[in-house]
Motif scaffolding. Sequence first.
Motif, PDB file in Angstrom:
ATOM      1  N   ASN A  51       0.827  -1.213   0.000  1.00  0.00           N
ATOM      2  CA  ASN A  51       0.000   0.000   0.000  1.00  0.00           C
ATOM      3  C   ASN A  51       0.858   1.259   0.000  1.00  0.00           C
ATOM      4  O   ASN A  51       0.534   2.251  -0.675  1.00  0.00           O
ATOM      5  N   ALA A  52       1.941   1.244   0.771  1.00  0.00           N
ATOM      6  CA  ALA A  52       2.824   2.408   0.836  1.00  0.00           C
ATOM      7  C   ALA A  52       3.465   2.681  -0.522  1.00  0.00           C
ATOM      8  O   ALA A  52       3.573   3.839  -0.953  1.00  0.00           O
ATOM      9  N   VAL A  53       3.876   1.617  -1.210  1.00  0.00           N
ATOM     10  CA  VAL A  53       4.478   1.779  -2.537  1.00  0.00           C
ATOM     11  C   VAL A  53       3.458   2.340  -3.521  1.00  0.00           C
ATOM     12  O   VAL A  53       3.757   3.264  -4.298  1.00  0.00           O
ATOM     13  N   LEU A  54       2.245   1.808  -3.496  1.00  0.00           N
ATOM     14  CA  LEU A  54       1.203   2.293  -4.404  1.00  0.00           C
ATOM     15  C   LEU A  54       0.814   3.736  -4.086  1.00  0.00           C
ATOM     16  O   LEU A  54       0.567   4.539  -4.991  1.00  0.00           O
ATOM     17  N   PHE A  55       0.754   4.060  -2.806  1.00  0.00           N
ATOM     18  CA  PHE A  55       0.439   5.427  -2.367  1.00  0.00           C
ATOM     19  C   PHE A  55       1.494   6.395  -2.896  1.00  0.00           C
ATOM     20  O   PHE A  55       1.175   7.439  -3.488  1.00  0.00           O
ATOM     21  N   ALA A  56       2.770   6.034  -2.699  1.00  0.00           N
ATOM     22  CA  ALA A  56       3.859   6.890  -3.173  1.00  0.00           C
ATOM     23  C   ALA A  56       3.858   6.983  -4.697  1.00  0.00           C
ATOM     24  O   ALA A  56       4.063   8.065  -5.263  1.00  0.00           O
ATOM     25  N   ALA A  57       3.596   5.854  -5.375  1.00  0.00           N
ATOM     26  CA  ALA A  57       3.580   5.844  -6.841  1.00  0.00           C
ATOM     27  C   ALA A  57       2.499   6.766  -7.381  1.00  0.00           C
ATOM     28  O   ALA A  57       2.703   7.464  -8.391  1.00  0.00           O
ATOM     29  N   GLY A  58       1.368   6.794  -6.719  1.00  0.00           N
ATOM     30  CA  GLY A  58       0.285   7.669  -7.158  1.00  0.00           C
ATOM     31  C   GLY A  58       0.683   9.133  -7.101  1.00  0.00           C
ATOM     32  O   GLY A  58       0.435   9.896  -8.046  1.00  0.00           O
ATOM     33  N   TRP A  59       1.322   9.529  -6.001  1.00  0.00           N
ATOM     34  CA  TRP A  59       1.707  10.935  -5.877  1.00  0.00           C
ATOM     35  C   TRP A  59       2.885  11.288  -6.770  1.00  0.00           C
ATOM     36  O   TRP A  59       2.983  12.420  -7.256  1.00  0.00           O
ATOM     37  N   VAL A  60       3.775  10.323  -7.025  1.00  0.00           N
ATOM     38  CA  VAL A  60       4.846  10.558  -7.998  1.00  0.00           C
ATOM     39  C   VAL A  60       4.235  10.792  -9.381  1.00  0.00           C
ATOM     40  O   VAL A  60       4.666  11.687 -10.128  1.00  0.00           O
ATOM     41  N   ALA A  61       3.221  10.005  -9.727  1.00  0.00           N
ATOM     42  CA  ALA A  61       2.544  10.182 -11.019  1.00  0.00           C
ATOM     43  C   ALA A  61       1.903  11.556 -11.115  1.00  0.00           C
ATOM     44  O   ALA A  61       1.883  12.175 -12.196  1.00  0.00           O
ATOM     45  N   VAL A  62       1.378  12.062 -10.000  1.00  0.00           N
ATOM     46  CA  VAL A  62       0.796  13.405  -9.997  1.00  0.00           C
ATOM     47  C   VAL A  62       1.844  14.440 -10.405  1.00  0.00           C
ATOM     48  O   VAL A  62       1.594  15.313 -11.247  1.00  0.00           O
ATOM     49  N   PHE A  63       3.039  14.333  -9.822  1.00  0.00           N
ATOM     50  CA  PHE A  63       4.105  15.282 -10.153  1.00  0.00           C
ATOM     51  C   PHE A  63       4.569  15.125 -11.597  1.00  0.00           C
ATOM     52  O   PHE A  63       4.855  16.109 -12.286  1.00  0.00           O
ATOM     53  N   LEU A  64       4.640  13.892 -12.079  1.00  0.00           N
ATOM     54  CA  LEU A  64       5.144  13.651 -13.428  1.00  0.00           C
ATOM     55  C   LEU A  64       4.175  14.132 -14.502  1.00  0.00           C
ATOM     56  O   LEU A  64       4.594  14.627 -15.551  1.00  0.00           O
ATOM     57  N   LEU A  65       2.871  13.982 -14.261  1.00  0.00           N
ATOM     58  CA  LEU A  65       1.878  14.358 -15.271  1.00  0.00           C
ATOM     59  C   LEU A  65       1.651  15.860 -15.355  1.00  0.00           C
ATOM     60  O   LEU A  65       1.273  16.382 -16.401  1.00  0.00           O
ATOM     61  N   GLY A  66       1.847  16.541 -14.237  1.00  0.00           N
ATOM     62  CA  GLY A  66       1.685  17.989 -14.249  1.00  0.00           C
ATOM     63  C   GLY A  66       0.247  18.422 -14.496  1.00  0.00           C
ATOM     64  O   GLY A  66      -0.708  17.753 -14.098  1.00  0.00           O
ATOM     65  N   ASN A  67       0.093  19.540 -15.184  1.00  0.00           N
ATOM     66  CA  ASN A  67      -1.229  20.138 -15.384  1.00  0.00           C
ATOM     67  C   ASN A  67      -1.936  19.476 -16.572  1.00  0.00           C
ATOM     68  O   ASN A  67      -2.058  20.051 -17.655  1.00  0.00           O
ATOM     69  N   SER A  68      -2.403  18.257 -16.357  1.00  0.00           N
ATOM     70  CA  SER A  68      -2.997  17.469 -17.438  1.00  0.00           C
ATOM     71  C   SER A  68      -4.302  16.837 -16.974  1.00  0.00           C
ATOM     72  O   SER A  68      -4.451  16.472 -15.799  1.00  0.00           O
ATOM     73  N   TRP A  69      -5.221  16.678 -17.932  1.00  0.00           N
ATOM     74  CA  TRP A  69      -6.476  15.998 -17.591  1.00  0.00           C
ATOM     75  C   TRP A  69      -6.263  14.499 -17.384  1.00  0.00           C
ATOM     76  O   TRP A  69      -7.129  13.824 -16.839  1.00  0.00           O
ATOM     77  N   TYR A  70      -5.103  13.987 -17.787  1.00  0.00           N
ATOM     78  CA  TYR A  70      -4.790  12.586 -17.486  1.00  0.00           C
ATOM     79  C   TYR A  70      -4.661  12.360 -15.973  1.00  0.00           C
ATOM     80  O   TYR A  70      -4.661  11.226 -15.495  1.00  0.00           O
ATOM     81  N   GLN A  71      -4.560  13.454 -15.241  1.00  0.00           N
ATOM     82  CA  GLN A  71      -4.512  13.344 -13.778  1.00  0.00           C
ATOM     83  C   GLN A  71      -5.771  12.686 -13.219  1.00  0.00           C
ATOM     84  O   GLN A  71      -5.735  12.117 -12.120  1.00  0.00           O
TER      85      GLN A  71
END
Length: 353
Positions: free
Chosen positions: A50-70
């Motif tokens: 769960n911790a890995v998935l939680f961190a991966a989700g927030w890393v994806a938020v930073f990587l995608l930036g201002n996108s509707w893919y968020q």
Amino acid sequence: MTRSYPKLLTAPEPPPAQRGSDYAELSRRVRSAGLLRRRTGYYAVKMAVNAVLFAAGWVAVFLLGNSWYQLIVAGFLAVVFTQIAFVGHDAGHHQIFASHKLNKLAGIIHGNFAIGLSFGWWISKHNKHHANPNDEDHDPDVEPGALVFVERHSEGRRGFANWLTRSQAYLFFPMLLLEGLNLHVASIKALLRPSGRLKALEVALFVLHVAGYVTVLLFVMSPLHALAFAAVQQGLFGLYMGCSFAPNHKGMPTLRKADKVDFLRRQVLTSRNIRGGRLTDFVLGGLNYQIEHHLFPSMPRPSLRRSQPVIREFCTEYGISYYETGLFRSYREALDHLHAVGAPLRRPVADAA
């Protein structure tokens, strides 16, 4: 005057089983099968994943930036939040560690910090539910609110509340999209009450969660994207949570104070199990074994599946109705119940026509 922190729901919490009672015999069988032993390894892996998935989700938020893919990431984090909530639930039932302090700490980290829900408030509410499942007078989960689960509770509802109750079967799933918001608001109200032990830690971690959540979204996205992300993530989180808990008791028999039912039968007769394999176990966080969980709340989640044949056989032997159905059938039964509760409010309209 400070209030003590709510006690963890450890053991089944009935009056001590009398020697020779039905529940005492069932407890003996369950304990002799080793089903109440801690499963620390299972929970260590569960929390790490769960911790890995939680961190991966927030890393994806930073990587995608201002996108509707968020919004895809928002849906992913809604699932992760719910899986984290399931572990917090298990910590609240003393399923993970032998130490009360470690279970409380795990619950606060999973609840207040990770998903923004007050662990202390939830324990207090959930203890009452387990002690009085589907009790019309004492179970907080059947108290009238936006939804009404007992027909007599619908009496006297006027205006918008009347319409809501008449239509609640149709509105049930859409309303679950607001459940995440409802849980956050209830948590805030609880945390603003007079403090008790561990309340400072709860408040600090809750504030850290909210501040971090808002800061990250506004730092990475425009206000519009951030609002859409929060709406999707919190809406799907509430929907997932509601869909996981709704099958457990809604539409099952309700009780009153005058009903003389022992602990064993009270827990079994008011609970509904959901059939399925390991995927169902994962998706519903083990709550699909609601009968086993209510009889032995401190039983670790992976032992619930193993305990089912023992408990089902015991119920058959003692002539106790043990109810199990499919997931979608359970939703239908819950919706039929909600529709029936609102029926008295619909009759005047039908008669006038």
